[in-house]
Design a protein around this motif. Structure first.
Motif, PDB file in Angstrom:
ATOM      1  N   ARG A  88       0.843  -1.192   0.000  1.00 16.53           N
ATOM      2  CA  ARG A  88       0.000   0.000   0.000  1.00 16.53           C
ATOM      3  C   ARG A  88       0.876   1.238   0.000  1.00 16.53           C
ATOM      4  NH1 ARG A  88      -5.420  -0.762  -1.184  1.00 16.53           N
ATOM      5  NH2 ARG A  88      -6.042  -2.779  -0.338  1.00 16.53           N
ATOM      6  N   ASN A 128      -3.945   8.286  -0.256  1.00 16.30           N
ATOM      7  CA  ASN A 128      -2.923   7.269  -0.029  1.00 16.30           C
ATOM      8  C   ASN A 128      -2.638   7.080   1.456  1.00 16.30           C
ATOM      9  OD1 ASN A 128      -0.946   5.430  -0.778  1.00 16.30           O
ATOM     10  ND2 ASN A 128       0.643   6.974  -0.860  1.00 16.30           N
ATOM     11  N   THR A 187      -5.483   5.490   3.419  1.00 18.18           N
ATOM     12  CA  THR A 187      -5.568   4.060   3.144  1.00 18.18           C
ATOM     13  C   THR A 187      -4.504   3.285   3.916  1.00 18.18           C
ATOM     14  OG1 THR A 187      -6.409   4.537   0.929  1.00 18.18           O
ATOM     15  CG2 THR A 187      -5.571   2.327   1.315  1.00 18.18           C
ATOM     16  N   VAL A 210     -11.890   4.110  -0.289  1.00 15.40           N
ATOM     17  CA  VAL A 210     -11.043   2.925  -0.139  1.00 15.40           C
ATOM     18  C   VAL A 210     -10.787   2.599   1.332  1.00 15.40           C
ATOM     19  CG1 VAL A 210      -8.796   1.895  -0.670  1.00 15.40           C
ATOM     20  CG2 VAL A 210      -9.985   3.264  -2.394  1.00 15.40           C
ATOM     21  N   PRO A 211     -10.379   3.585   2.175  1.00 15.65           N
ATOM     22  CA  PRO A 211     -10.177   3.250   3.589  1.00 15.65           C
ATOM     23  C   PRO A 211     -11.420   2.693   4.262  1.00 15.65           C
ATOM     24  CG  PRO A 211      -9.214   5.387   3.087  1.00 15.65           C
ATOM     25  CD  PRO A 211     -10.016   4.978   1.898  1.00 15.65           C
TER      26      PRO A 211
END
Length: 476
Positions: free
Chosen positions: A15, A358, A361, A460-461
């Motif tokens: 990630r 980013n 996440t 996404v998170p």
């Protein structure tokens, strides 16, 4: 026995690496497009029989290209450094295990820096290709639409490699800076997991905090001096520029001092429910992580707001000096230039937005045990989802408020220090001092974009957080 090639590149699937490549790609493509656009415009000007010999226009174009590319690379470097710093925090246990069996901290840091170089090189190459294709397509569309004759400009030029090289090297340097945490990892931390600096640890960094405060104070003093000098000569903008650079660098370095109070104030807006309090505490418990998430957005919002306020204040200064009468053509030129600049600077804001998504996440991935514990204590999936969304909103709202205030101050200071001493017809009034002029339409667009960014950043998170099984997470 050498490791298989697949295992040597497996870290690329971690990630954060994909988003770092995306950031490098955007920066490299942006630089290539700007260089191509500048070269094409210069070719058009050279073909003009009246202004073809103007050296001033050529210099202005080059300076503008360097500044805008530098801004994009600067934002990308901060986003990349923050990403690698967060990635290293998640690798604490693995690094500690390697330290336990004899690996040195410097060798581990060199490995992270090497990964940064690979990420930067991949992104720079992709950006170079993408930027060249976009430039060729843009020129092909511009000629028939604008009625421009073929000036014989070739898109594929060696100079386009320059921004790609800069991006690759900057990403490498940013990974090196972001991996400094490796030096503090001890073998005893092999029993733990992701380690972020607590509020007490951040407050104990007296040397760095003192340096950040000193830079900010010195920069603020130069900024004030530049505004005062600008009432006498336009050269005041040079002093103000260095003042803004120093003060903003101080803010970036001291973000762990600046952002927590703002986060605390914003946290009170969400009420006293258990979910809201958890979101607020998550943002405050580890100020370094929250500050890393917020500072990229602060930079993006500050840049966009600064240009918008500067150009609006320029119109106010000119109007005041001219006694209230301004040439409509001048206003049209300023508005056109403002639109172009806002569009170009928005690329930096996009990079900052990618960084926020980013880091959020990665943060959720590294907090699996924490989320699993909450689920085992009875927190529902819906409450976890709301907590992550509120945490994203918490950070973005704090970042936008800070960016709007900073952008307004810097934009006004730049315009005032540049034009405060310039007399404009018909009244030729000088010196001229005006209040900051805030263009409300761009500000409203920034607020709307922030709401969209919050929702996008949380998608996404939130999905990852709701997939955490309590038993599996606690077993890690």
């Amino acid at each position: 026995m050498p490791r298989p090639a697949a295992s040597r590149t497996s870290w690329l699937r971690e990630r954060g690496m994909g988003a770092s490549i995306l950031v490098a790609t955007i920066s490299s493509a942006f630089g290539a497009v700007l260089l191509s656009a500048t070269g094409y415009i210069a070719a058009i000007l050279r073909a003009d029989p009246y202004i073809g010999s103007s050296e001033v226009l050529a210099v202005v174009l080059v300076v503008l290209t360097v500044i805008l590319t530098g801004v994009a690379v600067y934002v990308a470097a901060i986003v990349t450094a923050n990403t690698f710093s967060t990635v290293v925090a998640g690798r604490t246990r693995r690094i500690a295990l390697l330290r336990l069996i004899g690996a040195s901290a410097r060798s581990q840091r060199s490995e992270v820096a090497r990964q940064g170089l690979v990420v930067g090189a991949i992104g720079a190459l992709l950006g170079l290709i993408l930027g060249t294709v976009l430039s060729a397509a843009g020129i092909a569309l511009a000629e028939p639409l604008l009625g421009i004759d073929d000036v014989g400009y070739g898109v594929v030029q060696g100079v386009l490699v320059v921004p790609a090289l800069i991006v690759a090297l900057t990403t490498w340097a940013a990974a090196w800076v972001g991996s400094r945490r490796v030096l503090a990892v001890t073998p005893l931390q092999a029993l733990g997991g992701s380690v972020e600096a607590t509020h007490e640890a951040v407050a104990g960094r007296r040397g760095r905090n003192a340096g950040a405060i000193a830079l900010f104070v010195a920069g603020a003093a130069l900024l004030a001096a530049g505004i005062a000098l600008g009432l006498v000569t336009p050269l005041g903008v040079v002093v103000a520029f260095f003042g803004g650079l120093l003060s903003f660098t101080g803010l970036v370095l001291g973000s762990t001092l600046v952002m927590p109070p703002v986060l605390r104030l914003v946290g009170r807006m969400f009420g006293r429910s258990a979910t809201a309090r958890l979101a607020a505490e998550n943002a405050l418990r580890y100020p370094e992580r929250s500050s890393r998430m917020a500072i990229g957005v602060v930079i993006g919002v500050t840049l966009v707001t600064m240009f918008a306020v500067a150009l609006e204040t320029v119109k106010s200064v000119v109007t005041a000096s001219a006694g209230g009468e301004v040439d409509p053509e001048f206003t049209a030129v300023i508005d056109t230039f403002a639109g172009i600049m806002m569009g170009l600077v928005a690329v930096s804001a996009v990079i900052a937005g990618v960084g926020l998504v980013n880091l959020l996440t990665i943060g959720v991935v590294q907090r699996r045990r924490e989320l699993g514990l909450l689920r085992s204590l009875g927190v529902s999936i819906g409450q976890v989802r709301r907590m992550v969304v509120l945490e994203a909103a918490h950070i973005t709202i704090a970042a936008v408020v800070t960016g709007l205030l900073l952008g307004t101050a810097y934009g006004w200071a730049g315009a005032q220090s540049l034009l405060g001493s310039v007399a404009i017809p018909p009244l030729w009034l000088s010196p001229t001092f005006v209040a900051p002029a805030v263009p409300w339409v761009p500000v409203a667009l920034i607020v709307v974009a922030t709401a969209v960014l919050t929702l996008v950043a949380a998608v996404v998170p939130t999905r990852l957080a709701t997939r955490v099984a309590p038993v599996e997470a606690l077993a890690e």
